[in-house]
Design an enzyme around this catalytic site. Structure first.
Site, PDB file in Angstrom:
ATOM      1  N   ALA A 121      -6.390  -0.943  -1.534  1.00  0.00           N
ATOM      2  CA  ALA A 121      -5.337   0.048  -1.730  1.00  0.00           C
ATOM      3  C   ALA A 121      -4.971   0.071  -3.210  1.00  0.00           C
ATOM      4  O   ALA A 121      -5.366  -0.807  -3.979  1.00  0.00           O
ATOM      5  CB  ALA A 121      -4.116  -0.275  -0.873  1.00  0.00           C
ATOM      6  N   LYS A 122      -4.221   1.074  -3.619  1.00  0.00           N
ATOM      7  CA  LYS A 122      -3.746   1.149  -5.003  1.00  0.00           C
ATOM      8  C   LYS A 122      -2.608   2.145  -5.067  1.00  0.00           C
ATOM      9  O   LYS A 122      -2.496   3.046  -4.232  1.00  0.00           O
ATOM     10  CB  LYS A 122      -4.875   1.600  -5.936  1.00  0.00           C
ATOM     11  CG  LYS A 122      -4.684   1.165  -7.382  1.00  0.00           C
ATOM     12  CD  LYS A 122      -5.011  -0.309  -7.561  1.00  0.00           C
ATOM     13  CE  LYS A 122      -4.926  -0.728  -9.020  1.00  0.00           C
ATOM     14  NZ  LYS A 122      -5.373  -2.117  -9.221  1.00  0.00           N
ATOM     15  N   GLY A 123      -1.742   1.981  -6.070  1.00  0.00           N
ATOM     16  CA  GLY A 123      -0.626   2.890  -6.237  1.00  0.00           C
ATOM     17  C   GLY A 123      -0.378   3.198  -7.695  1.00  0.00           C
ATOM     18  O   GLY A 123      -0.883   2.514  -8.586  1.00  0.00           O
TER      19      GLY A 123
END
Length: 432
Positions: A121-123
């Site tokens: 995941a990444k933000g």
């Protein structure tokens, strides 16, 4: 209005037809190269090319002057077949959805490469954090956390620091999530302050992983670190720690570049002095014990080891033709474009890819997450020993795959990781 759409924004997004040269385009090229080595699992290959979930949020905050500002935020969960999502949050003016998609995908591969029970995941938030006061930055962080709170959690998706975010920002995220959920949830983020459930060794973990994989790669190609010359692009948490550890091992760090400029010192920099200066002054540019030169000259420096530890896409085809190193250690995510990869291979330059080279950070994040759940914490020596063991073991396994198929370390890393990801996908099946 269409002419105002930024590449990577929602309106221009395409999973299978990305913006040419974008990070997502680079990732898809890397996946295509590994398909011939996946056997029957290749039938699931399209899974790797489509993020499971992409959330775009509006982040409105009140500025100190009373006005209202809006920022665009993202959280992408690329693949959750092997476990909860794991990946950092970056605050940067050039953040786009395509970039965050690519970073989340690289996290999927990275976690599988070192066999951690995580997906990727990444933000990110498109913002220049240097233009915000500390209170404005806290409001931005808390609002962003509230907006993505519907998909993050200790068992679903665990953020961590990345570009322009740190332990304090993780503390704000943890506190916001905990308040909204009605109970303290230390495991919702990693990279926290030590007294809030953070792990010893986490701050230096990514740079340490770069050093460990670099040390092992140097040993395999017969490069003596005692006489090695090192060039480092990016002098933040990753680049500075890696440079410090190589210097302690006897290497000379002869070139350093950060956002303020490029310095060369043929005798090798005094790393403790340079690191202290960069922290106090916000960059290396005015350090007196080095020769200032044009940023492009960095890629011409004669060095045995090159460490790109800045942003993605820095090692272009043109720069790859000028690299004088024997070994490239990818401290950053996606620093080498596919054409540059091919050029370096043709020139006999060994590249240790990002998805194994900089996996030390997520490995110690995993240690932190485990310690939070057990409420039992290890010493820094124990952390470092466990990290070294995992990194060396993972690299050895990847090297065997590379030798077996006579392929690059990057393709071998993807082969090992994607096999694990797609095997999990196949064994879990499709529902409904």
């Amino acid at each position: 209005m269409s002419e105002n759409i930024k590449p990577g924004s929602v309106s221009s997004l395409s999973y299978v037809n990305p913006v040419p040269g974008s990070p997502w385009d680079t990732y898809l090229s890397q996946v295509d190269r590994v398909m011939p080595y996946l056997g029957s699992l290749a039938r699931w290959g399209e899974t790797l090319k489509r993020p499971k979930r992409a959330l775009v949020v509006d982040v409105p905050i009140e500025l100190d002057d009373g006005s209202i500002a809006h920022f665009e935020g993202y959280r992408v969960q690329h693949n959750l077949s092997r476990g909860p999502g794991k990946g950092g949050v970056r605050f940067h003016p050039d953040v786009t959805l395509e970039e965050v998609m690519a970073l989340s995908a690289w996290m999927t591969v990275k976690c599988a490469a070192v066999n951690l029970p995580y997906g990727g995941a990444k933000g990110g938030v498109r913002v220049e954090p240097k233009q915000l006061s500390k209170k404005e930055l806290e409001r931005l962080t808390r609002r962003y956390t509230s907006e993505i709170g519907i998909i993050i959690g200790p068992h679903s998706d665990i953020p961590a620091p990345d570009v322009n975010t740190n332990a304090e920002i993780m503390a704000w995220m943890m506190d916001t999530y905990s308040i909204n959920s009605g109970a303290t949830a230390t495991g919702v983020v990693t990279g926290k302050p030590i007294h809030l459930g953070g792990s010893l060794g986490r701050v230096k973990a990514t740079g340490r992983g770069v050093f460990v994989t670099g040390r092992e790669a140097a040993r395999r190609i017969g490069l003596d670190l005692q006489s090695a010359r090192v060039a480092v692009q990016g002098f933040g948490n990753v680049g500075s720690v890696a440079a410090e550890l190589f210097a302690e091992a006897g290497a000379r760090v002869v070139a350093v570049q950060d956002h303020t400029g490029t310095l060369i010192n043929e005798q090798g920099f005094d790393m403790p002095r340079l690191i202290a200066f960069a922290k106090s002054e916000g960059g290396i540019a005015n350090f007196k014990e080095g020769q200032r030169c044009d940023n492009e000259e960095f890629w011409n420096v004669k060095a045995d080891i090159l460490i790109p530890a800045a942003l993605e896409g820095q090692l272009t085809a043109a720069r790859a033709n000028r690299v004088n190193a024997k070994l490239v250690l990818e401290g950053a995510n996606g620093p080498t474009v596919p054409q540059a990869d091919d050029i370096l291979a043709e020139r006999g330059v060994l590249v240790v890819p990002d998805v194994i080279c900089n996996a030390g950070g997520v490995t110690v994040s995993y240690f932190e997450w485990v310690q939070d759940f057990s409420s039992f914490f290890w010493t820094e020596d124990e952390i470092n020993q466990r990290l070294d063991r995992i990194m060396v073991g993972a690299l050895n396994h990847i090297w065997e795959k590379a030798d077996q198929h006579r392929i690059s370390l990057r393709t071998a890393t993807y082969a090992v990781a994607c096999e694990r990801i797609l095997m999990a996908r196949e064994e879990r099946g499709l529902y409904p």
